[in-house]
Design an enzyme around this catalytic site. Structure first.
Site, PDB file in Angstrom:
ATOM      1  N   ASP A  14       0.853  -1.182   0.000  1.00 59.25           N
ATOM      2  CA  ASP A  14       0.000   0.000   0.000  1.00 59.25           C
ATOM      3  C   ASP A  14       0.891   1.235   0.000  1.00 59.25           C
ATOM      4  O   ASP A  14       1.617   1.488   0.953  1.00 59.25           O
ATOM      5  CB  ASP A  14      -0.901  -0.006   1.240  1.00 59.25           C
ATOM      6  CG  ASP A  14      -1.831   1.201   1.276  1.00 59.25           C
ATOM      7  OD1 ASP A  14      -2.956   1.093   0.773  1.00 59.25           O
ATOM      8  OD2 ASP A  14      -1.412   2.260   1.795  1.00 59.25           O
ATOM      9  N   TYR A  19       3.111   9.745  -0.359  1.00 62.65           N
ATOM     10  CA  TYR A  19       4.230   9.187   0.403  1.00 62.65           C
ATOM     11  C   TYR A  19       5.574   9.406  -0.284  1.00 62.65           C
ATOM     12  O   TYR A  19       6.618   9.270   0.360  1.00 62.65           O
ATOM     13  CB  TYR A  19       4.045   7.676   0.639  1.00 62.65           C
ATOM     14  CG  TYR A  19       2.747   7.278   1.276  1.00 62.65           C
ATOM     15  CD1 TYR A  19       1.981   8.180   2.014  1.00 62.65           C
ATOM     16  CD2 TYR A  19       2.252   5.982   1.137  1.00 62.65           C
ATOM     17  CE1 TYR A  19       0.779   7.809   2.582  1.00 62.65           C
ATOM     18  CE2 TYR A  19       1.051   5.600   1.709  1.00 62.65           C
ATOM     19  CZ  TYR A  19       0.315   6.519   2.428  1.00 62.65           C
ATOM     20  OH  TYR A  19      -0.878   6.130   2.974  1.00 62.65           O
ATOM     21  N   LYS A  44      -2.592   5.750  -4.428  1.00 70.65           N
ATOM     22  CA  LYS A  44      -3.680   6.692  -4.152  1.00 70.65           C
ATOM     23  C   LYS A  44      -3.514   8.016  -4.891  1.00 70.65           C
ATOM     24  O   LYS A  44      -2.396   8.474  -5.132  1.00 70.65           O
ATOM     25  CB  LYS A  44      -3.750   6.977  -2.637  1.00 70.65           C
ATOM     26  CG  LYS A  44      -3.810   5.714  -1.793  1.00 70.65           C
ATOM     27  CD  LYS A  44      -3.830   6.049  -0.303  1.00 70.65           C
ATOM     28  CE  LYS A  44      -3.658   4.806   0.536  1.00 70.65           C
ATOM     29  NZ  LYS A  44      -2.253   4.343   0.565  1.00 70.65           N
ATOM     30  N   HIS A  75      -7.395   9.439  -1.977  1.00 73.75           N
ATOM     31  CA  HIS A  75      -6.731   9.425  -0.670  1.00 73.75           C
ATOM     32  C   HIS A  75      -7.558  10.148   0.405  1.00 73.75           C
ATOM     33  O   HIS A  75      -7.658   9.667   1.539  1.00 73.75           O
ATOM     34  CB  HIS A  75      -5.348  10.077  -0.786  1.00 73.75           C
ATOM     35  CG  HIS A  75      -4.381   9.610   0.244  1.00 73.75           C
ATOM     36  ND1 HIS A  75      -3.021   9.619   0.052  1.00 73.75           N
ATOM     37  CD2 HIS A  75      -4.562   9.109   1.495  1.00 73.75           C
ATOM     38  CE1 HIS A  75      -2.412   9.139   1.125  1.00 73.75           C
ATOM     39  NE2 HIS A  75      -3.328   8.841   2.015  1.00 73.75           N
TER      40      HIS A  75
END
Length: 283
Positions: A14, A19, A44, A75
């Site tokens: 994930d 990120y 996402k 997200h």
């Protein structure tokens, strides 16, 4: 971390544009030698790309470089402008964004789409406009925040809950709870294994994170909890000061007009029954 996870049997990864590690995750998967079909890959849509869904998806697809994406999530429901500046009056709604995400299914490069950080309130606003029902709703979920009402609602709609921060994040208070510690000792496992087993046994997907190989091995080794043990864990959030979010994104000033909230939205707009610092307002 991804190489170690693959080595130790993990097959669900994930990540997210937010990120900043999609390239590294993709590289680890490609270099593992494990058939792509055996790996489930989630990424996402970032908040600042709600008005450029196709372009953002293609950028993630290119960064991951794994052929296709198994699950693509919105997200957060709120759309931000460049560098997080809200574009009042011209930002798309999450309904607009979802309609653009549905178009991605025609590309053959994504197998399923879903949402993250959606509540009963925001899902209720979205669902009447869906051609494709979200496959997943990824939310914070752990013994301090079991999301019982949201879980029941999603199950009625055929939406599966994925638990992020299933072990807590900045404040893992439930791992020190006497009931969880006692259950762990009785099974000769860690409190984290108890919490993850609870999450899986109640029918949710858990996505723990660890850079430590020893903990990776522990976290992927689940146990069978008795009905009585499940009841004990289910009741932890009812203990004093335990019913709360454990994530670090809560701060005064993140909501509108300097109030409490996240990414410019108040808890009320998000549909989260929370007060200051993510504490749940129990009825």
């Amino acid at each position: 971390m991804c190489r170690l996870a693959l080595k130790n049997g993990y097959r669900h990864f994930d990540t997210a544009d937010m990120y900043g590690n999609e390239e590294e995750v993709g590289q680890a998967i490609r270099e593992s030698g494990i058939p792509r079909s055996e790996i489930f890959l989630t990424t996402k849509l970032n908040n600042d790309a709600h008005d450029s869904v196709s372009e953002a998806f293609q950028a993630s697809l290119q960064s991951l470089n794994c052929g296709y994406i198994d699950l693509y999530l919105m997200h957060w429901p709120q759309a931000d402008g460049p560098r997080g500046v809200l574009r009042e009056g011209q930002r798309p709604t999450f309904i607009d964004t979802w309609k653009d995400m549905e178009k991605l299914l025609d590309t053959g490069k994504v197998k399923s789409i879903g949402v993250s950080n959606f509540s009963i309130k925001t899902l209720s606003a979205l669902l009447p406009h869906c051609t494709t029902i979200p496959a997943i709703n990824q939310v914070e979920l752990n013994p301090c925040l079991p999301q019982e009402e949201l879980k029941a609602f999603c199950e009625e709609q055929g939406i599966v809950l994925t638990a992020y921060c299933p072990l807590g994040q900045s404040n893992r208070i439930f791992l020190k709870d006497a009931d969880i510690v006692k259950i762990a000792e009785s099974h000769t496992v860690t409190p984290a294994q108890v919490a993850l087993s609870w999450g899986v046994q109640r029918g949710t997907i858990v996505i723990p994170k660890s850079e430590n190989e020893g903990r990776m091995k522990q976290n992927i080794t689940l146990i069978a909890l008795s009905p009585a043990e499940m009841d004990q864990i289910n009741a932890i959030h009812r203990k004093p000061n335990m019913h709360r979010s454990l994530c670090g994104y809560h701060s005064k000033g993140n909501g509108p007009k300097g109030g409490w909230g996240i990414f410019g939205w108040s808890y009320e707009e998000l549909g989260w029954n929370m007060g200051e610092d993510g504490v749940v307002l129990d009825a």
